[in-house]
Design an enzyme around this catalytic site. Structure first.
Site, PDB file in Angstrom:
ATOM      1  N   ALA A 170       0.900   2.964   7.420  1.00  0.00           N
ATOM      2  CA  ALA A 170       1.108   4.318   7.908  1.00  0.00           C
ATOM      3  C   ALA A 170       0.037   5.171   8.085  1.00  0.00           C
ATOM      4  O   ALA A 170      -0.136   6.229   8.271  1.00  0.00           O
ATOM      5  CB  ALA A 170       2.125   5.180   6.773  1.00  0.00           C
TER       6      ALA A 170
ATOM      7  N   ASN B 169       0.707  -1.284   0.091  1.00  0.00           N
ATOM      8  CA  ASN B 169      -0.039   0.096   0.076  1.00  0.00           C
ATOM      9  C   ASN B 169       1.069   1.439   0.091  1.00  0.00           C
ATOM     10  O   ASN B 169       0.988   1.960  -1.022  1.00  0.00           O
ATOM     11  CB  ASN B 169      -0.830  -0.021   1.277  1.00  0.00           C
ATOM     12  CG  ASN B 169      -1.897   0.971   0.960  1.00  0.00           C
ATOM     13  OD1 ASN B 169      -1.879   2.013   0.644  1.00  0.00           O
ATOM     14  ND2 ASN B 169      -3.043   0.881   1.993  1.00  0.00           N
ATOM     15  N   ASP B 170       1.546   1.423   1.313  1.00  0.00           N
ATOM     16  CA  ASP B 170       2.348   2.780   1.365  1.00  0.00           C
ATOM     17  C   ASP B 170       3.379   2.748   0.069  1.00  0.00           C
ATOM     18  O   ASP B 170       3.742   4.028  -0.102  1.00  0.00           O
ATOM     19  CB  ASP B 170       2.842   2.980   2.610  1.00  0.00           C
ATOM     20  CG  ASP B 170       1.598   2.704   3.655  1.00  0.00           C
ATOM     21  OD1 ASP B 170       0.630   3.337   3.481  1.00  0.00           O
ATOM     22  OD2 ASP B 170       1.596   2.298   5.006  1.00  0.00           O
ATOM     23  N   VAL B 171       4.001   1.778  -0.164  1.00  0.00           N
ATOM     24  CA  VAL B 171       5.095   1.673  -1.005  1.00  0.00           C
ATOM     25  C   VAL B 171       4.793   2.002  -2.462  1.00  0.00           C
ATOM     26  O   VAL B 171       5.789   2.270  -3.438  1.00  0.00           O
ATOM     27  CB  VAL B 171       6.092   0.558  -0.995  1.00  0.00           C
ATOM     28  CG1 VAL B 171       6.328   0.319   0.403  1.00  0.00           C
ATOM     29  CG2 VAL B 171       5.185  -0.642  -1.522  1.00  0.00           C
TER      30      VAL B 171
END
Lengths: 103, 484
Positions: free
Chosen positions: B451, B410-412
């Site tokens: 995050a 997700n965040d990456v």
């Protein structure tokens, strides 16, 4: 000031080792690829398990019950750190090995 | 004179012990060096382990302490020691063998905490043994006391912090994102350091109860130090605590004038610190930012004006799209690890390769819960090393890629890192999957990543979602492709 100088003189060997080891530690791992960050952290984790030597020394000279109990716990904890640390690292690295032999 | 004689009597054993420590130190260094190259890493670990075993054995055999009456006494309480060694070995071995690859980071944190606790206990037990002649001459202002106090402080913080990190990674403990905690932490740290100095300035040995109180305070600080740090930053925290424990071990070495502990501990302390900084660099953040800056949580701004329609893709559409592509990139994340879907992932990749599709993996350095976590997992599933492409190189190939499958990441892959300066992850390098021709995101739900921030990729016109558990979805997808 005098005290500080005296302190440095008294522990000159240890201070010498500490300074050199700091540079060594930095130098030894500064070119590690990101892939190996996790195994390296885990391996380093196992190495600081060397604290177990301290717990053996304490335990080896403990006389009263409380220090014996605390020392016993310390030995167990230290061993967990050492054995667990090295075995986990080995398991991680085993996987890297497999693909190497395949190639 | 008699003391000297005794010393001469034992000098051979002393020499053997010192040589064994010397060799152990060299083995630690060689081991660490080897650990930083993929080809030699495994043997490096064994070398270091061998050095450790030797240092332990020789300590038990040859370590002697000068008693008050001048004679030297070896290690006693052997039953207790071997009992502890056996219990620790069995439990440690079994735990390390049984743990799932996905839970590896927690495990490292747990073992690290054990080491910290061990160092703290040693300090607790050695405090009453601050040599009387030192106290008579200098008061408590001596190296011995300093080493004991620092060992206790650092060991306790490392233990408590590691336990919290363990709990967070395991999902038992949430984050406390209160701003005030930051000030509490600073105050606590200042208080602890003040207390160390205070003890050092005492003319006499303080009561043990005061030292116990100090240890408890240090434990509290360890908890409150890690509490506000977001789960996504745990790898950095574990690495930091790892180097803390190294320093705590070195304090023990200072205490016993033990060179193996000193070099081993400091080596880990400095190598661990550099490793921590390298990890931070991989996320494009500073260490201070990780420790102080409360990560995630409050990013409501910036995301409102986007058209929030999510498009889904059916399994058969996805299967056709993938089968008739030339180049496919798989971007795995923690979701893949949780679902234990790495083997299926490899199956999909082989299946597509048979159809002439070029399949590669885009590996973000901090995908998963630890740097290199994905590499380890995929290596476990026999994915060839050459197929794993690092984020930077993957980004260059993105415009020529037909389909990117994002599995549980997700965040990456969040475009906010490049487009939205108000986002907490702004500036973090990401894999620019949205530059590919098509994106398929496999995800259980629309939930946020670690995050805890919105991901606009999901609303991107090129993106289509494939909801469901990564393992089940991959299974169905593979079946679908086979039936084409």
């Amino acid at each position: 000031m005098d005290e500080v100088l005296k302190f440095i003189y008294e522990y000159k060997d240890a201070i010498f080792i500490i300074i050199l080891s700091v540079f060594l530690g930095v130098e030894v791992i500064s070119h590690v690829p990101a892939v190996l960050h996790t195994p390296l952290m885990s391996g380093a984790n196992a190495i600081h398990g060397v604290v177990i030597i301290g717990s053996i020394i304490v335990m080896g000279h403990a006389q009263e019950l409380l220090p014996k109990i605390l020392g016993f716990i310390a030995v167990i904890l230290g061993t967990l750190n050492v054995v667990g640390g090295f075995v986990v690292t080995d398991r991680m690295l085993e996987m890297f090995k497999k693909k190497k032999t395949k190639k | 004179m008699e003391t000297l004689q005794k010393f001469v009597e034992y000098s051979q054993e002393f020499s053997i012990l010192e040589i064994s420590y010397f060799v152990a130190s060299v083995l630690f260094i060689v081991g660490l060096k080897k650990l930083s190259h993929p080809d030699t890493a495994r043997s490096g670990n064994l070398w270091a382990a061998f050095g450790m075993g030797m240092a332990i054995l020789f300590t038990i055999l040859f370590h002697k302490v000068k008693q008050n009456d001048g004679h030297y006494e070896g290690i006693g309480n052997l039953g207790w020691i071997f009992g502890g060694l056996i219990i620790g070995s069995v439990v440690g071995w079994v735990a390390a063998k049984k743990v799932k690859m996905t839970a590896m980071p927690q495990m490292v944190s747990l073992f690290n905490g054990m080491g910290g606790a061990c160092a703290a206990l040693i300090s607790l037990m050695e405090f009453p043994h601050v040599p009387q002649d030192l106290v008579a001459r200098y008061g408590m202002t001596n190296g011995y006391t300093l080493a004991v106090m620092l060992g206790l402080l650092i060991g306790s913080v490392s233990f408590a912090g590691s336990m919290i990190a363990f709990g967070k990674l395991n999902g038992n403990i949430g984050d406390i994102k209160a701003k005030w905690l930051r000030y509490v932490n600073m105050a606590l740290l200042a208080l602890l350091l003040f207390l160390v100095v205070f003890v050092l300035l005492q003319p006499e040995k303080p009561e043990m109860i005061a030292i116990y109180a100090f240890a408890i305070l240090a434990l509290v600080y360890g908890v409150s130090f890690v509490m506000p740090i977001g789960g996504a930053d745990m790898p950095v925290v574990i690495s930091l605590l790892n180097s803390f424990t190294g320093v705590a071990a070195a304090m023990g070495g200072f205490l016993y004038d033990n060179r193996a502990m000193l070099t081993g501990g400091i080596l880990v302390g400095s190598a661990g610190t550099i490793l921590t900084i390298l990890m931070c660099n991989a996320m494009n953040r500073s260490l201070l930012n990780v420790i102080i800056g409360a990560f995630g949580g409050s990013s409501a701004a910036g995301a409102q004006d986007v058209d929030k329609t999510v498009k889904e893709i059916t399994l058969s559409d996805a299967a056709i799209l993938l089968s008739y592509s030339q180049k496919v990139y798989i971007v795995p994340g923690y979701g893949l690890a949780v679902a234990q879907a790495q083997h299926l992932c490899h199956e999909l990749d082989k299946l597509l390769a048979d159809k002439g599709v070029e399949v590669k993996y885009g590996i973000h350095p901090v995908a998963g819960r630890m740097p290199g976590h994905m590499n380890v997992l995929l290596a476990e599933a026999d994915v060839p090393y050459e197929k794993l492409v690092e984020a930077e190189d993957a980004n260059q190939e993105m415009p020529n890629t037909d389909v990117v499958i994002v599995i549980g990441a997700n965040d990456v892959v969040n475009p906010a890192a490049e487009e939205d300066p108000s986002s907490p992850i702004y500036g973090m390098p990401v894999i620019r999957v949205w530059e590919a021709k098509n994106v398929i995101v496999m995800k259980r739900s629309m939930a946020k990543g670690y995050a805890a921030i919105e991901n606009n990729l999901f609303y991107h016109p090129k993106n289509r979602m494939l909801f469901g558990d990564a393992k089940a979805t991959l299974q169905q997808l593979i079946a679908e492709i086979k039936s084409l």
